[in-house]
Design an enzyme around this catalytic site. Structure first.
Site, short mmCIF file in Angstrom:
data_model
loop_
_atom_site.label_atom_id
_atom_site.label_comp_id
_atom_site.label_asym_id
_atom_site.label_seq_id
_atom_site.Cartn_x
_atom_site.Cartn_y
_atom_site.Cartn_z
N SER A 146 0.86 -1.19 0.00
CA SER A 146 0.00 0.00 0.00
C SER A 146 0.89 1.23 0.00
CB SER A 146 -0.87 0.01 1.26
OG SER A 146 -1.48 1.28 1.43
N TYR A 159 -0.88 -0.65 10.47
CA TYR A 159 -1.02 -0.96 9.03
C TYR A 159 0.18 -0.40 8.25
CZ TYR A 159 -3.35 -1.09 4.41
OH TYR A 159 -3.69 -1.32 3.09
N1 NAP Z 1 -8.77 -0.61 -0.60
C1 NAP Z 1 -7.70 0.20 -0.54
O1 NAP Z 1 -7.84 1.44 -0.53
C2 NAP Z 1 -6.31 -0.40 -0.51
C3 NAP Z 1 -5.23 0.46 -0.80
C4 NAP Z 1 -3.94 -0.07 -0.77
C5 NAP Z 1 -3.73 -1.39 -0.48
N2 NAP Z 1 -4.79 -2.20 -0.19
C6 NAP Z 1 -4.49 -3.60 0.12
O2 NAP Z 1 -5.11 -4.43 -0.84
C7 NAP Z 1 -5.45 -5.68 -0.25
C8 NAP Z 1 -6.94 -5.92 -0.45
O3 NAP Z 1 -7.66 -4.85 0.14
P1 NAP Z 1 -9.23 -4.64 -0.07
O4 NAP Z 1 -9.49 -3.20 -0.01
O5 NAP Z 1 -9.70 -5.45 -1.22
O6 NAP Z 1 -9.75 -5.26 1.32
P2 NAP Z 1 -11.08 -6.08 1.69
O7 NAP Z 1 -12.18 -5.70 0.79
O8 NAP Z 1 -11.26 -5.95 3.17
O9 NAP Z 1 -10.61 -7.58 1.36
C9 NAP Z 1 -9.68 -8.22 2.18
C10 NAP Z 1 -9.57 -9.66 1.73
O10 NAP Z 1 -8.65 -10.35 2.59
C11 NAP Z 1 -9.27 -11.52 3.11
N3 NAP Z 1 -8.67 -11.83 4.41
C12 NAP Z 1 -8.54 -11.01 5.48
N4 NAP Z 1 -7.96 -11.67 6.49
C13 NAP Z 1 -7.69 -12.92 6.03
C14 NAP Z 1 -7.09 -14.07 6.61
N5 NAP Z 1 -6.63 -14.07 7.88
N6 NAP Z 1 -7.00 -15.19 5.87
C15 NAP Z 1 -7.45 -15.22 4.61
N7 NAP Z 1 -8.01 -14.17 4.00
C16 NAP Z 1 -8.13 -13.03 4.71
C17 NAP Z 1 -10.75 -11.16 3.16
O11 NAP Z 1 -11.57 -12.31 3.11
P3 NAP Z 1 -12.28 -13.03 4.35
O12 NAP Z 1 -12.73 -11.95 5.28
O13 NAP Z 1 -13.37 -13.80 3.69
O14 NAP Z 1 -11.23 -13.92 4.91
C18 NAP Z 1 -10.90 -10.39 1.85
O15 NAP Z 1 -11.03 -11.29 0.77
C19 NAP Z 1 -5.06 -5.57 1.22
O16 NAP Z 1 -3.79 -6.14 1.42
C20 NAP Z 1 -5.03 -4.07 1.45
O17 NAP Z 1 -4.19 -3.73 2.52
C21 NAP Z 1 -6.08 -1.73 -0.21
#
Ligand code: NAP
Length: 242
Positions: A146, A159
């Site tokens: 990120s 984070y």
């Molecule tokens: N959205 C943003 O603005 C943003 C920006 C920069 C980086 N990111 C990064 O991109 C990635 C995805 O983010 P997102 O926004 O798509 O988040 P999200 O919608 O909350 O999705 C997170 C995913 O991770 C899974 N997960 C969480 N804990 C887990 C565990 N212990 N074991 C297996 N699966 C797990 C969740 O599924 P379950 O709950 O079903 O397990 C879900 O599929 C993350 O690493 C986040 O830090 C996001």
């Protein structure tokens, strides 16, 4: 890597958001995807989306695997299961993430530990299993960090620290795994329109920020042979400010 059925790619955190978008884009490219998360119902929906875009006549085989990737035994079972089903895993995408931003005085040890476990330790556990399996055949690892890991982020300490850790873990792995022919990429998205972002910034119009599919298309490029020459760096992807 076999062309028939594409490459075999494990995507963690594929039940929604960026991980789901990556899984769908890889399916569109004809790759075989193992979609991993803890929630079966949401993974089944990802599977349906992947099937919808699979190229006609493609021999790709998708599957879902329920696992908590912070748990060592569940990660081992994930890689065992994929080896039994596909005979190999060509690419690992460490995307699972979690954030619950609070200031340092409100930060509990549980929040700190859970945030580091999901964003950093899970990537270590999956990487180690991948390297154990691929040290003679090579492959690719793509870590989703990120922009929060690159600049100070008051109120987001756990984070930001976890993602900064993931960024240098990626750079270190890309050197250490060279002898095994394993390439390591680190992608650092800015604000991206997912459920997570919606919870963190409910007032923000999701149409004004990066869409998950853009990250999916970037990962698709990195997985393809065109991605072979752009590892060993942190690739920032974000929507420019107007
Ligand atoms: N959205 C943003 O603005 C943003 C920006 C920069 C980086 N990111 C990064 O991109 C990635 C995805 O983010 P997102 O926004 O798509 O988040 P999200 O919608 O909350 O999705 C997170 C995913 O991770 C899974 N997960 C969480 N804990 C887990 C565990 N212990 N074991 C297996 N699966 C797990 C969740 O599924 P379950 O709950 O079903 O397990 C879900 O599929 C993350 O690493 C986040 O830090 C996001």
């Amino acid at each position: 890597m076999s062309a028939e059925g594409g490459r075999v790619v494990i995507v963690t955190g594929a039940s929604r958001g960026i991980g789901r978008a990556i899984a769908v884009e890889l399916s569109r490219a004809g790759e075989s995807v193992v979609a991993v998360a803890r929630t079966a119902r949401d993974l089944e929906e990802t599977l349906r989306f992947m099937e919808e875009v699979r190229p006609a006549g493609s021999a790709a085989r998708h599957s879902i695997h329920i696992a908590d990737v912070t748990r060592e035994s569940e990660v081992e079972a994930l890689f065992r299961g994929a080896a039994e089903r596909y005979g190999r895993v060509d690419v690992l995408v460490n995307n699972a993430g979690h954030v619950d931003p609070v200031g340092i005085l409100e930060m509990t040890l549980e929040n700190w530990t859970h945030t580091l476990a999901t964003n950093l330790t899970a990537a270590f556990l999956c990487t180690r299993e991948f390297v154990r399996a691929n040290k003679r055949v090579g492959g690719k690892i793509i870590n989703i960090a990120s922009t929060a890991g690159l600049t100070p982020r008051p109120g987001w300490s756990a984070y930001a620290a976890a993602k900064a850790g993931l960024i240098n873990f990626s750079l270190t792995m890309s050197e250490e795994l060279k002898p095994y022919g394993i390439k390591v990429y680190c992608v650092a998205p800015g604000r991206t329109a997912t459920e997570l972002r919606q919870k963190l910034a409910p007032e923000e119009d999701p149409a004004t920020i990066l869409q998950p599919a853009a990250v999916g298309r970037l990962v698709r490029l990195l997985v393809s042979p065109e991605g072979d020459y752009i590892d060993q760096q942190t690739i920032v992807i974000r929507k420019p400010l107007p």
